[in-house]
Design a protein around this motif. Structure first.
Motif, mmCIF file in Angstrom:
data_model
loop_
_atom_site.group_PDB
_atom_site.id
_atom_site.type_symbol
_atom_site.label_atom_id
_atom_site.label_comp_id
_atom_site.label_asym_id
_atom_site.label_seq_id
_atom_site.Cartn_x
_atom_site.Cartn_y
_atom_site.Cartn_z
ATOM 1 N N THR A 254 2.085 8.917 3.977
ATOM 2 C CA THR A 254 0.857 9.409 3.355
ATOM 3 C C THR A 254 0.162 10.484 4.175
ATOM 4 O O THR A 254 0.073 11.635 3.761
ATOM 5 C CB THR A 254 -0.113 8.236 3.095
ATOM 6 N N GLU A 255 -0.318 10.126 5.354
ATOM 7 C CA GLU A 255 -1.142 11.068 6.117
ATOM 8 C C GLU A 255 -0.354 12.289 6.564
ATOM 9 O O GLU A 255 -0.844 13.418 6.501
ATOM 10 C CB GLU A 255 -1.755 10.364 7.325
ATOM 11 N N THR B 269 2.166 13.302 -0.972
ATOM 12 C CA THR B 269 2.408 12.036 -0.285
ATOM 13 C C THR B 269 3.785 11.558 -0.712
ATOM 14 O O THR B 269 4.268 11.925 -1.774
ATOM 15 C CB THR B 269 1.349 10.970 -0.638
ATOM 16 N N TYR C 294 5.825 7.652 12.464
ATOM 17 C CA TYR C 294 4.558 6.980 12.753
ATOM 18 C C TYR C 294 4.620 6.271 14.100
ATOM 19 O O TYR C 294 3.669 6.297 14.877
ATOM 20 C CB TYR C 294 4.246 5.979 11.643
ATOM 21 N N TRP D 262 -0.190 2.335 -3.814
ATOM 22 C CA TRP D 262 -1.355 3.141 -3.476
ATOM 23 C C TRP D 262 -2.147 2.494 -2.352
ATOM 24 O O TRP D 262 -2.195 1.272 -2.226
ATOM 25 C CB TRP D 262 -2.256 3.329 -4.700
ATOM 26 N N SER D 263 -2.760 3.356 -1.547
ATOM 27 C CA SER D 263 -3.638 2.911 -0.465
ATOM 28 C C SER D 263 -4.950 3.674 -0.584
ATOM 29 O O SER D 263 -5.025 4.706 -1.270
ATOM 30 C CB SER D 263 -3.000 3.212 0.892
ATOM 31 N N ALA E 42 0.820 -1.216 0.000
ATOM 32 C CA ALA E 42 0.000 0.000 0.000
ATOM 33 C C ALA E 42 0.851 1.262 0.000
ATOM 34 O O ALA E 42 0.398 2.321 -0.440
ATOM 35 C CB ALA E 42 -0.932 0.009 1.209
ATOM 36 N N LEU F 164 -6.259 5.587 1.596
ATOM 37 C CA LEU F 164 -6.034 6.935 2.118
ATOM 38 C C LEU F 164 -5.334 7.810 1.092
ATOM 39 O O LEU F 164 -5.664 8.990 0.928
ATOM 40 C CB LEU F 164 -5.205 6.861 3.401
ATOM 41 N N ARG F 165 -4.369 7.252 0.380
ATOM 42 C CA ARG F 165 -3.651 8.049 -0.612
ATOM 43 C C ARG F 165 -4.576 8.470 -1.753
ATOM 44 O O ARG F 165 -4.483 9.591 -2.255
ATOM 45 C CB ARG F 165 -2.465 7.255 -1.164
ATOM 46 N N ASP G 73 5.443 7.529 8.404
ATOM 47 C CA ASP G 73 4.166 7.679 7.709
ATOM 48 C C ASP G 73 4.396 8.445 6.405
ATOM 49 O O ASP G 73 4.743 9.626 6.427
ATOM 50 C CB ASP G 73 3.192 8.431 8.616
ATOM 51 N N ASN H 47 2.931 12.747 5.418
ATOM 52 C CA ASN H 47 3.928 12.988 4.370
ATOM 53 C C ASN H 47 5.362 12.952 4.886
ATOM 54 O O ASN H 47 6.170 13.834 4.604
ATOM 55 C CB ASN H 47 3.658 14.322 3.674
ATOM 56 N N ASP I 247 1.860 3.140 2.481
ATOM 57 C CA ASP I 247 1.579 4.171 3.484
ATOM 58 C C ASP I 247 2.718 4.347 4.481
ATOM 59 O O ASP I 247 2.962 5.451 4.966
ATOM 60 C CB ASP I 247 0.306 3.825 4.265
#
Length: 519
Positions: free
Chosen positions: A143-144, A279, A150, A286-287, A116, A289-290, A141, A146, A118
């Motif tokens: 994605t969320e 991201t 995490y 890809w996820s 994914a 969320l993304r 992390d 950037n 992420d």
């Protein structure tokens, strides 16, 4: 919070085979102290200092053992120095690992990546003489937040055991031993991003273990990741050096495989720019969320004709299908991606059909007034104009101009046209909003960063704000201040009546003419 909690019985740690549990306890104390300070509820002596004063005054094996760990972890440098002085005068028989903390080093490092994309995981072998194996697990992390931290925690396990756990996780695509080179910069940047991200990610072990991560980072070598390396650290180093060859390679292969032309090709290029700026994962991973973040960003940031905007979800769908084959994405994850895309496509369609309001002077306002054809000739290299400025502003504007020029010389993707656009904007802001330029809250470096960010954003040329902050040696975010400078575009439009596209590069004006089919 001015009164410390009852001092725990640290004797329980004397027979431990590693410092893992004592590290966790002391990190908890440091965390309570940090929260009290940040929330303004610790008005007296910090809780940690009160506790350590007890340890300083108690000459025992238990207190000495706790001080040995605090001497490498304590985020309070003054208190840490005092602890180290007291340790030098103590003579007690301690667990072997307590004696070995000052000789700790980082051994093997494992990197594990997801299908994914992420999160990227690291397991670092923390070699402490006299201790049983210790692995420090750090995740970033992508994605969320950037690129911020995490999670981070230590386990009393050999690295091979951690590797086995990672490899058994079906969500992980690749788990391998990687060079330690470049990891210090990656983790330092992730820690910096965590500090400036509001709100930062929180769980039961983060940010509680920030002192542990800070110590681990200090043990890593300063050398750079190999330029052609295949690790995340190497890929991140290339991106920070404005080398986007990884992204461009995937884009080239995708365009060729899918035979994209016209609006589809332009949309794919913009999609890749946005996804890689907002991201941090590569464009094959890809996820759900993304997908949400990227489509939401496009809906809010890309100003274009309705039929052009509608191509983005369709191009993303083709990218997901194509990339599934490239990385052998698991079927269950791919199904979730397609379901999320369908849902986000509905939200996207709703978002882009609403009529937004744009400040005068911006490209959005220009679109709403009509779609004039813009001159596509390149902006010439222009010197910074200070001739018509008030004398008290000239030195300030010149100092800001020097900061901008310094940044451009180290930013490989910045070209002459963008430099000219920033100089034009700096001059015009000084003319119509001299209060912003003379504001003592801003240093020339901050003014330079603000001008660069507004120029890029107004030109719809995407750039990572964090990289701009680092380029100007700034540690604090400037999001709110950017809005002040965008408002200055209203005044520029009203007072100076600059021609359409005055602050835009030729490529942006060309794209304008193509996308809006101007005549």
């Amino acid at each position: 919070m001015t009164t410390p909690p009852p001092a725990p019985d640290v004797r329980q740690f004397l027979n431990d085979e590693s410092p893992v549990d004592l590290i966790e306890f002391l990190n908890g104390l440091f965390y309570v102290e940090r929260v009290a300070r940040e929330e303004g509820i610790d008005e007296g002596t910090p809780v940690g200092t009160t506790y350590f004063e007890e340890l300083w005054g108690e000459d025992s094996p238990e207190s000495t053992m706790a001080l040995a760990v605090a001497a490498v972890l304590d985020p309070n440098d003054e208190r840490k120095s005092r602890t180290q002085e007291i340790l030098a005068s103590r003579e007690h028989e301690l667990p072997a690992w307590a004696e070995g903390l000052t000789q700790a080093s980082i051994g093997e490092v494992i990197e594990s990546t997801q299908y994914a994309g992420d999160i990227v995981y690291y397991a670092l072998e923390l070699a402490i003489p006299g201790s049983e194996p210790v692995a420090v697990n750090v995740s970033i992390d992508l994605t969320e937040t950037n690129g911020a931290i995490y999670d981070c925690f230590a386990t009393a396990l050999p690295l091979d055991a951690v590797r086995d756990v990672m490899r058994r996780n079906e969500d992980q695509e690749r788990t391998m031993t990687v060079p330690v080179a470049g990891l210090k910069k990656v983790l330092s940047n992730a820690l910096y991003l965590d500090e400036i991200t509001i709100p930062s990610h929180e769980n039961e072990s983060w940010p509680l273990n920030r002192p542990l991560l800070t110590w681990v980072i200090s043990l890593l070598p300063d050398n750079e990741a190999p330029a052609n390396g295949q690790t995340f650290a190497a890929a991140r180093a290339r991106q920070e050096n404005d080398d986007f060859s990884d992204r461009d390679k995937v884009l080239k292969e995708f365009l060729k495989a899918e035979k994209l032309t016209g609006d589809d090709r332009d949309a794919a290029e913009q999609l890749f720019e946005i996804a890689s700026n907002y991201t941090m994962a590569d464009l094959l991973h890809w996820s759900p969320l993304r997908i949400e973040i990227v489509l939401d960003t496009i809906a809010r940031k890309v100003i274009a004709a309705q039929d052009y905007l509608e191509t983005f979800p369709l191009v993303l769908e083709r990218l997901l299908v194509w990339s599934k084959k490239q990385i052998k994405r698991p079927a269950d994850l791919h199904t979730r991606l397609m379901e999320e895309l369908e849902e986000q496509h509905k939200n996207f369609a709703k978002e882009v059909t609403e009529e937004p309001e744009y400040a005068e002077g911006t490209i959005g306002a220009l679109l709403q007034k009509g779609r004039p054809r813009l001159d596509e000739s390149p902006l010439p290299l222009e010197a910074l104009n200070t001739e018509d400025l008030s004398p008290e502003l000239v030195d300030r504007v010149k100092a800001t101009g020097k900061q901008i020029l310094r940044w451009f010389r180290t930013h490989q993707t910045a070209d002459v046209e963008i430099l000219t656009a920033t100089r034009r904007l700096l001059h015009d802001v000084a003319v119509v909003r001299p209060d912003l330029i003379s504001d003592p809250r801003y240093t020339p470096a901050q003014l330079g960063a603000l001008i660069v960010l507004v120029t890029y954003d107004n030109s719809l040329v995407l750039i990572d704000e964090d990289s701009v902050l680092r380029g100007f040696d700034l540690a604090e975010p400037i999001d709110e201040e950017v809005e002040d400078f965008f408002e200055a575009l209203d005044d520029i439009d009203e007072e100076l009546a600059r021609p359409a596209g005055y602050f835009l590069t030729s490529e942006m004006r060309r794209r304008w003419n193509v996308v809006y089919k101007t005549t």
